[in-house]
Design an enzyme around this catalytic site. Structure first.
Site, PDB file in Angstrom:
ATOM      1  N   GLN A  88      -0.042   9.992  -6.988  1.00 45.15           N
ATOM      2  CA  GLN A  88       0.690   9.394  -6.060  1.00 45.15           C
ATOM      3  C   GLN A  88       0.745   7.507  -6.168  1.00 45.15           C
ATOM      4  O   GLN A  88       1.538   7.086  -5.910  1.00 45.15           O
ATOM      5  CB  GLN A  88       0.145   9.558  -4.741  1.00 45.15           C
ATOM      6  CG  GLN A  88       0.185  11.124  -4.379  1.00 45.15           C
ATOM      7  CD  GLN A  88      -0.683  11.540  -2.983  1.00 45.15           C
ATOM      8  OE1 GLN A  88      -0.531  11.411  -1.835  1.00 45.15           O
ATOM      9  NE2 GLN A  88      -1.798  11.768  -3.200  1.00 45.15           N
ATOM     10  N   GLU A 140      -5.445  13.679   3.512  1.00 42.81           N
ATOM     11  CA  GLU A 140      -6.911  13.851   3.054  1.00 42.81           C
ATOM     12  C   GLU A 140      -7.697  13.088   4.203  1.00 42.81           C
ATOM     13  O   GLU A 140      -8.964  14.006   4.101  1.00 42.81           O
ATOM     14  CB  GLU A 140      -7.259  12.874   1.811  1.00 42.81           C
ATOM     15  CG  GLU A 140      -6.856  11.227   2.145  1.00 42.81           C
ATOM     16  CD  GLU A 140      -7.335  10.365   1.132  1.00 42.81           C
ATOM     17  OE1 GLU A 140      -8.255  10.514   0.219  1.00 42.81           O
ATOM     18  OE2 GLU A 140      -6.477   9.275   0.918  1.00 42.81           O
ATOM     19  N   THR A 182       0.688  -1.159  -0.061  1.00 40.66           N
ATOM     20  CA  THR A 182       0.061   0.108   0.157  1.00 40.66           C
ATOM     21  C   THR A 182       0.713   1.258   0.212  1.00 40.66           C
ATOM     22  O   THR A 182       1.712   1.308   0.646  1.00 40.66           O
ATOM     23  CB  THR A 182      -0.934   0.052   1.140  1.00 40.66           C
ATOM     24  OG1 THR A 182      -1.558   1.362   1.124  1.00 40.66           O
ATOM     25  CG2 THR A 182      -0.240  -0.415   2.583  1.00 40.66           C
ATOM     26  N   ILE A 183       0.508   2.068  -0.862  1.00 41.93           N
ATOM     27  CA  ILE A 183       1.040   3.547  -0.572  1.00 41.93           C
ATOM     28  C   ILE A 183       0.734   4.127   0.787  1.00 41.93           C
ATOM     29  O   ILE A 183       1.897   4.867   1.106  1.00 41.93           O
ATOM     30  CB  ILE A 183       0.654   4.474  -1.747  1.00 41.93           C
ATOM     31  CG1 ILE A 183      -0.657   5.059  -1.390  1.00 41.93           C
ATOM     32  CG2 ILE A 183       1.048   4.063  -3.188  1.00 41.93           C
ATOM     33  CD1 ILE A 183      -1.021   6.134  -2.297  1.00 41.93           C
ATOM     34  N   ASP A 184       0.016   3.725   1.657  1.00 42.94           N
ATOM     35  CA  ASP A 184      -0.227   4.581   2.831  1.00 42.94           C
ATOM     36  C   ASP A 184       0.722   4.079   4.101  1.00 42.94           C
ATOM     37  O   ASP A 184       1.010   4.508   5.021  1.00 42.94           O
ATOM     38  CB  ASP A 184      -1.810   4.183   3.304  1.00 42.94           C
ATOM     39  CG  ASP A 184      -2.735   4.642   2.268  1.00 42.94           C
ATOM     40  OD1 ASP A 184      -2.316   5.695   1.709  1.00 42.94           O
ATOM     41  OD2 ASP A 184      -3.778   4.076   2.249  1.00 42.94           O
ATOM     42  N   ARG A 190       2.738  33.284  -2.300  1.00 42.18           N
ATOM     43  CA  ARG A 190       1.117  32.662  -2.136  1.00 42.18           C
ATOM     44  C   ARG A 190       1.527  31.406  -0.958  1.00 42.18           C
ATOM     45  O   ARG A 190       2.641  31.140  -0.805  1.00 42.18           O
ATOM     46  CB  ARG A 190       0.674  31.900  -3.183  1.00 42.18           C
ATOM     47  CG  ARG A 190       0.023  32.801  -4.112  1.00 42.18           C
ATOM     48  CD  ARG A 190      -0.381  32.157  -5.492  1.00 42.18           C
ATOM     49  NE  ARG A 190      -1.211  32.946  -6.308  1.00 42.18           N
ATOM     50  CZ  ARG A 190      -1.523  32.642  -7.512  1.00 42.18           C
ATOM     51  NH1 ARG A 190      -1.126  31.501  -7.839  1.00 42.18           N
ATOM     52  NH2 ARG A 190      -2.335  33.312  -8.170  1.00 42.18           N
ATOM     53  N   MET A 203      -2.531  11.880  -0.201  1.00 44.60           N
ATOM     54  CA  MET A 203      -3.435  10.429   0.234  1.00 44.60           C
ATOM     55  C   MET A 203      -3.140  10.191   1.696  1.00 44.60           C
ATOM     56  O   MET A 203      -2.068  10.499   2.184  1.00 44.60           O
ATOM     57  CB  MET A 203      -3.297   9.416  -0.655  1.00 44.60           C
ATOM     58  CG  MET A 203      -4.025   9.672  -1.887  1.00 44.60           C
ATOM     59  SD  MET A 203      -3.961   7.978  -2.958  1.00 44.60           S
ATOM     60  CE  MET A 203      -5.296   8.506  -4.235  1.00 44.60           C
ATOM     61  N   GLY A 204      -4.033   9.480   2.225  1.00 51.26           N
ATOM     62  CA  GLY A 204      -3.783   8.966   3.705  1.00 51.26           C
ATOM     63  C   GLY A 204      -5.145   9.340   4.339  1.00 51.26           C
ATOM     64  O   GLY A 204      -5.396  10.296   4.798  1.00 51.26           O
ATOM     65  N   ARG A 205      -6.183   8.285   4.364  1.00 50.66           N
ATOM     66  CA  ARG A 205      -7.555   8.519   4.911  1.00 50.66           C
ATOM     67  C   ARG A 205      -7.220   8.277   6.489  1.00 50.66           C
ATOM     68  O   ARG A 205      -8.010   9.171   7.324  1.00 50.66           O
ATOM     69  CB  ARG A 205      -8.472   7.529   4.617  1.00 50.66           C
ATOM     70  CG  ARG A 205      -9.153   7.887   3.220  1.00 50.66           C
ATOM     71  CD  ARG A 205     -10.194   7.061   2.742  1.00 50.66           C
ATOM     72  NE  ARG A 205     -10.479   6.971   1.369  1.00 50.66           N
ATOM     73  CZ  ARG A 205     -10.830   6.020   0.690  1.00 50.66           C
ATOM     74  NH1 ARG A 205     -11.018   4.973   1.305  1.00 50.66           N
ATOM     75  NH2 ARG A 205     -11.232   5.952  -0.458  1.00 50.66           N
TER      76      ARG A 205
HETATM   77  O1  F6P Z   1      -5.079   2.466  -0.031  1.00 52.43           O
HETATM   78  C1  F6P Z   1      -4.442   3.427  -0.814  1.00 52.43           C
HETATM   79  C2  F6P Z   1      -5.405   4.615  -1.180  1.00 52.43           C
HETATM   80  O2  F6P Z   1      -4.622   5.197  -2.205  1.00 52.43           O
HETATM   81  C3  F6P Z   1      -5.626   5.603  -0.008  1.00 52.43           C
HETATM   82  O3  F6P Z   1      -4.496   6.443   0.210  1.00 52.43           O
HETATM   83  C4  F6P Z   1      -6.745   6.438  -0.526  1.00 52.43           C
HETATM   84  O4  F6P Z   1      -7.480   7.025   0.354  1.00 52.43           O
HETATM   85  C5  F6P Z   1      -7.638   5.311  -1.195  1.00 52.43           C
HETATM   86  O5  F6P Z   1      -6.670   4.414  -1.734  1.00 52.43           O
HETATM   87  C6  F6P Z   1      -8.213   5.823  -2.571  1.00 52.43           C
HETATM   88  O6  F6P Z   1      -8.907   4.922  -3.097  1.00 52.43           O
HETATM   89  P1  F6P Z   1      -9.798   4.640  -4.465  1.00 52.43           P
HETATM   90  O7  F6P Z   1      -8.565   4.697  -5.392  1.00 52.43           O
HETATM   91  O8  F6P Z   1     -10.502   3.637  -4.345  1.00 52.43           O
HETATM   92  O9  F6P Z   1     -10.428   6.123  -4.536  1.00 52.43           O
END
Ligand code: F6P
Length: 347
Positions: free
Chosen positions: A279, A223, A126-128, A163, A170-172
């Protein structure tokens, strides 16, 4: 042996390197065969398969995405999902399955192993970077390099226009990308899901920086970052300032809300950039290619040692294996020691 492999959850750079490594190790070291299931868990449910050979998986190391495609299908939410997987494993004469995926994919693999006695080995991706029991997942290094390059680019345009530029990454649920990318890019403030802050903290930090003679700032926000409300609870947003310029399509995203708040509270012209799926795209970095390849080789060894219900993992520079359950029982959230390093550079 005959081994099945699938990739599940969001894609990430390095998945093809794992597939290539599993096929090469199986064929060359163990004279085994490999079959790919398409589109995550949908593949073994619907029996969507493709043969994988050294020929068909050669030249894949640099390719992002996954040739097996992916999905977020959860067999436990479908009628006879697990049973259909078990049937198709028999139909394809498979001795084991390698599931390459995020925490959801690995959790499904664990249940299939525990409740349906399937011979499963997991590879975390996972990128997370939010999977427990492994120091890093592949995909993460590529993502933070993309974020770093984006911030470098934002710096030059921010400076030219005096500015504040907000960069949403990303990163929920975990702030690994925001924190690593933000530190590497020299961010002036970083917001992560693990540490809700009062909106005034970021506003004050920017005012302080500008009072020191700096005319531009870079703010990185995950995010899933949230603000703390006055009573200490977290909420999606306490922001209501109206946009003062044309907003990108998702004006409700945290990045856009934050940009509006900063502009309203500081008077500094502010813009937001949402990096989104950029990303996750493109070629993996050298680090991710090597990690993915090592994971693929190790997972194939585990299968041949019949160590099922295990996940490959990185500890320091060494690979080892852990019970899948150990990795999936909770999310690996950001190491707050790292965040404290980032804080030194705020304001
Ligand atoms: O799990 C990896 C991820 O890229 C998260 O960082 C991101 O919140 C989510 O997937 C986005 O998911 P999707 O591509 O289904 O919109």
């Amino acid at each position: 042996m005959r081994i099945g492999i699938l990739t599940g959850g969001g894609d990430c750079p390095g998945l093809n390197a794992v597939i290539r490594a599993v096929v090469r190790t199986s064929v060359k070291e163990y004279s085994s065969e490999v079959v790919g299931f398409l589109e995550g868990w949908r593949g073994p449910i619907e029996n969507m398969v493709m043969p994988l050979t050294m020929q068909s998986t050669g030249g894949l190391i640099h390719r992002g995405g996954t040739i097996l495609r992916t999905s977020r299908t959860n067999p436990f939410k479908l009628d006879r999902g697990p049973e259909r997987i078990a049937e198709n494993i028999v139909k394809n004469r498979l001795d084991a399955l390698i599931a390459v995926g995020d925490i959801d994919t690995c959790s499904v693999a664990n249940r299939l192993h525990q409740e349906h006695k399937l011979n499963v080995v997991c590879v975390p991706k996972t990128i997370d970077n939010d999977i427990n029991a492994t120091d890093f997942t592949f995909g993460f290094d590529t993502a933070i390099n993309i974020v770093t390059e984006a911030i470098d680019r934002l710096h030059t345009t921010a400076e030219s226009h005096n500015r504040v530029l907000v960069c949403e990454v990303m990163g929920r649920k975990a702030g690994w990308i925001a924190c690593y990318g933000g530190i590497a890019g020299g961010a002036d403030f970083i917001l992560v899901p693990e540490k809700p802050i009062k909106a005034q903290e970021v506003v004050q930090a920017i005012k302080t920086r500008h009072s020191r003679g700096r005319d531009y700032s870079i703010v990185v926000v995950a995010e899933g970052a949230r603000f703390e409300s006055p009573d200490g609870a977290t909420e999606a947003s306490e922001l209501s300032a109206e946009p003062t310029h044309d907003s990108p399509s998702d004006s409700s995203s945290i990045g856009n809300q934050l940009a509006r708040l900063i502009e309203a509270e500081t008077g500094f012209e502010t813009r937001a950039t949402i990096l989104g799926h950029i990303q996750r795209g493109g070629a993996p970095t050298a680090f991710d290619r090597v990690l993915a390849t090592r994971f693929g080789v190790k997972a194939t060894q585990l299968v041949h040692e019949q160590k099922f219900g295990r996940m490959v993992a990185l500890s320091g520079s060494k690979l080892h294996d852990v019970a899948i359950e150990e990795a999936t029982s909770s999310l690996k959230t950001l190491d707050m020691e790292l965040y404290r390093v980032a804080e030194v550079f705020f304001g």
